[in-house]
Design an enzyme around this catalytic site. Sequence first.
Site, PDB file in Angstrom:
ATOM      1  CG  ASP A 192       2.764  -0.948  17.751  1.00 40.58           C
ATOM      2  OD1 ASP A 192       3.687  -1.459  18.402  1.00 40.58           O
ATOM      3  OD2 ASP A 192       2.816   0.194  17.277  1.00 40.58           O
ATOM      4  CB  THR A 224       1.628  -1.374  10.201  1.00 39.50           C
ATOM      5  OG1 THR A 224       2.968  -0.905  10.126  1.00 39.50           O
ATOM      6  CG2 THR A 224       0.730  -0.468   9.393  1.00 39.50           C
ATOM      7  CB  VAL A 267      -0.918   0.009   1.244  1.00 39.50           C
ATOM      8  CG1 VAL A 267      -1.865   1.195   1.197  1.00 39.50           C
ATOM      9  CG2 VAL A 267      -1.707  -1.296   1.328  1.00 39.50           C
TER      10      VAL A 267
END
Length: 265
Positions: free
Chosen positions: A188, A186, A179
């Site tokens: 975590d 992200t 992306v």
Amino acid sequence: GYAHWKGQVLNSDELHELYEGLKLNKVNRYDYVLTGYTRDTSFLAMVVDIVQELKQQNSNLVYVCDPVMGDKWNGEGSMYVPKDLLPVYRDKVVPVADIITPNQFEAELLTGRKIHTEKEALEVMDMLHAMGPETVVITSSDLQAPLGNDYLIALGSHRKTKADGTKVTQRIRVESPKVDAVFVGTGDLFAAMLLAWTHKHPNNLKVACEKTVSAMQHVLQRTIKSAKAQAGEENKPSSAQLELRMVQSKKDIENPEIIVKATVL
């Protein structure tokens, strides 16, 4: 991801004091412990002491450690925590962890070995198993994905010892679409969801990773769509606009449609 941040950082004495309070009230029996970003060696050493004590309370406790130390940008790795955390992670933390979720750079730091190929990545994961953890997931890598350059590779390895003492290892590869944005948090989210899905599927790393990575995709796609709508087509979204759409993705996190499949290696 922001230019400014305020507030206090908990030190190891304060952590110890909080834990003593839990112990005095006899609420120190846990099923899981999850740790992430830490900047201080004494704090990290205190975490290890607490995890070991909690494992005495409950021998089935699962400790999930995200050994957050650094990352690669344009192929060059750099640490964003003090360098003296590496030996503490390597010598104290990883040996008591059951599940670890390093990125490629962190896996290289922990083992002292560079990864250039998938074969080398599997060897590094074996080295990490030998240090203690039953489950190792390299959450992202710059390895060439079979599906092409628009995909990011994650690799997982689960080693369990059978009743007769033999070890069985399941290894998987997950390729997820890249992306085009920089998100914060992200790693975590990945570690937290991997904890949840390995709890639901303790002997099936393939399904646990498919659900984790699929849920990540749902969250990231929703986030980027929303950020672009807020910023307008011409502008680059701000940090605030790129905040992960966690609450809005509640259903996808709880019951993700599998949009990313894992390959058993």
